[in-house]
Motif scaffolding. Structure first.
Motif: not given
Length: 527
Positions: A75, A154-155, A260, A71, A161-162, A158, A211, A200, A196-197
């Protein structure tokens, strides 16, 4: 001559135009890079530490750490971020200490186990949120640290969420602890992940602060836990604060947690140790000590910037004072102090001898000024320098080098040399030094120019000696400072000798008059 007649001469307009050009250049050098640093961002160095050992899940062994690596790798596809993947915290600490990275994102060994333990559901085994660690360094400048923190958060968002999508899908699978009646929750979770994706900066009440757009630890009020979400470290099946009696409220809070699930723990790393402040689920905060519990003294990453400014100005001042006083004493310029003016007869002396007469005392004055600046820096900031003696000596040598460079410009250009020195050493040097903005956020042309100026190397050496192990940065800075000092001597001598050989004397022959010697008045001899 009236003052108004000055503007009738073309030279007045030329000087006005030159002043505007200098003002424009200095403004662009400061505001140009600062206007859109993220727009110029390229190759920001950060570290990913994957210590995850995996865990047994409903479908076999699961290693979410590998998914985290996949993931975060995405980025860096645009070239704005340069990820370096290592296996241990020790390797990440070495990269931070060697100034090869600004921050690190750490996936702990129990990440997969903590994530899958959330599937135990109400009544299951005690489980804690899986946590990612963001590690910065005390010596990293403010803007660089902020940029790195934003990238890592930010990473982390993500990743959360994943991982949340994975856990929600497994919870909705028949046969798992939460498989009954959760298909609707899965659909809601996927919709929430998509929201969310695509938007932002907005976070739901159950977020963990990972987030993008939310401030660290500000997603919820410290000390309070959102309704329906278990508190940090609480069992996954424990009733959530604010949930009413019955099964409906805990189930809704549990699904929100799965959507989350990842928390963030911030760590401040210093050479030889680390202190950390953890931001857990629900906004709970705490402190954890690691390493030797030190944070590199009370100094901050902004100290190298102000140290470089003080050092450069302290090198310019002795050169200007020395030139003014010596040239006045030699009779080449008048000395004006307030309303008093003194003009001595010119002394017959070559340009080469004049430069040598300024260089030796100039180097001594510059070195003394640099030592004072360095000692005051250590005392005021209470910095725990890794090598205080070398820091003080470097400050003296750098300041002496700046003084010699300014004297060489005086010798080559005359009075305009002071303006050129001010422009190159401070007005251009400071904003391009990498101490205010990271070099990765500078345009390529300005980055190249900044690497040629002494300010960047002075700031880099100060940061290295104050916060890091003195290594390549300080060694390179010593070479640059020595090169500038020796080069200034050679250029000043070469230009002065050239002017002497070409007959460009500092005064005309009629200006060389014998200075009067005090004594009795001459007696008239009768004829």
């Amino acid at each position: 001559m009236r003052a108004a007649t000055v503007w009738k001469h073309p030279l007045a307009w030329v000087l006005t135009l030159l002043g505007c050009v200098v003002a424009a250049v200095s403004t662009l050098s400061y505001l140009g890079p600062a206007a859109d640093p993220e727009g110029h961002l390229h190759g920001l160095p950060v570290v990913l530490v994957t210590e995850d050992q995996g865990a047994s899940g409903p479908t076999g062994t699961v290693n979410l750490g590998d998914r985290v690596a996949e993931e975060v790798a995405r980025t860096g596809d645009d070239g704005r971020v340069r990820w370096q993947r290592v296996a241990t915290r020790a390797e990440a600490g070495r990269l931070l200490d060697d100034q090869e990275a600004y921050a690190a994102l750490v996936v702990p060994a129990d990440f997969s186990r903590s994530a899958l333990a959330l599937l135990g559901g109400p009544g299951g085994a005690a489980a804690r949120r899986p946590t990612l660690e963001i590690a910065g360094h005390t010596g990293t400048a403010g803007v660089a640290a902020s940029m790195a923190d934003k990238v890592l958060r930010k990473a982390a968002a993500q990743v959360s969420l994943q991982v949340g999508a994975t856990l929600t899908a497994q919870a909705a699978t028949p046969g798992t602890a939460q498989g009954t009646g959760t298909e609707t929750g899965k659909t809601q979770g996927e919709g929430e992940a998509h929201r969310k994706a695509t938007t932002p900066g907005k976070d739901d009440a159950q977020g963990t602060g990972t987030t993008p757009g939310t401030a660290p630890g500000k997603a919820t009020t410290p000390g309070r836990t959102p309704a329906g979400v278990p508190a940090a470290g609480a069992p996954a099946g424990a009733p959530a604060p604010g949930a009413g009696a019955g099964a409906a409220a805990p189930a809704a809070g549990f699904l929100a947690l799965l959507r989350d699930p990842v928390g963030v723990q911030e760590t401040v790393w210093s050479t030889g140790g680390a202190t950390s402040a953890a931001t857990g689920a629900g906004g709970a905060t705490g402190t954890t000590a690691g390493g030797d519990g030190t944070a590199g003294g009370a100094a901050s990453g902004a100290v190298p910037l102000y140290f470089a400014i003080a050092l450069l100005v302290s090198g310019l001042v002795p050169a200007s004072l020395l030139t003014m006083m010596l040239d006045s004493r030699l009779g080449y310029v008048p000395l004006e102090v307030g309303p008093r003016r003194r003009q001595l007869p010119a002394v017959r002396i070559s340009r080469t001898a004049t430069f040598l007469a300024k260089s030796l005392p100039g180097a001594v004055m510059g070195f003394a000024a640099g030592v004072v600046v360095s000692l005051l820096c250590l005392a005021i900031t209470e910095a725990d320098a890794t090598d205080a003696a070398q820091f003080v000596l470097f400050g003296g040598a750098a300041c002496a080098s700046v003084t010699l460079v300014t004297l060489a410009l005086f010798a080559a250009l005359g009075a305009p040399g002071q303006v050129v020195a001010l422009l190159l050493l401070t007005l251009l040097g400071i904003p391009l030094s990498g101490a205010a903005l990271p070099v990765e956020a500078l345009p390529a042309a300005l980055d190249t120019l900044g690497g040629l100026l002494p300010a960047r190397h002075i700031a880099a050496a100060a940061r290295s000696l104050l916060f890091f192990r003195s290594g390549d940065a300080s060694a390179r800075a010593w070479l640059v400072v020595a090169g500038y000092g020796v080069g200034a001597l050679l250029v000043g001598l070469g230009v002065s000798r050239l002017y002497d050989r070409k007959g460009f004397h500092r005064a005309a022959e009629h200006e060389f008059r014998t200075r009067p010697v005090s004594g009795p008045d001459p007696v008239a001899v009768p004829s």
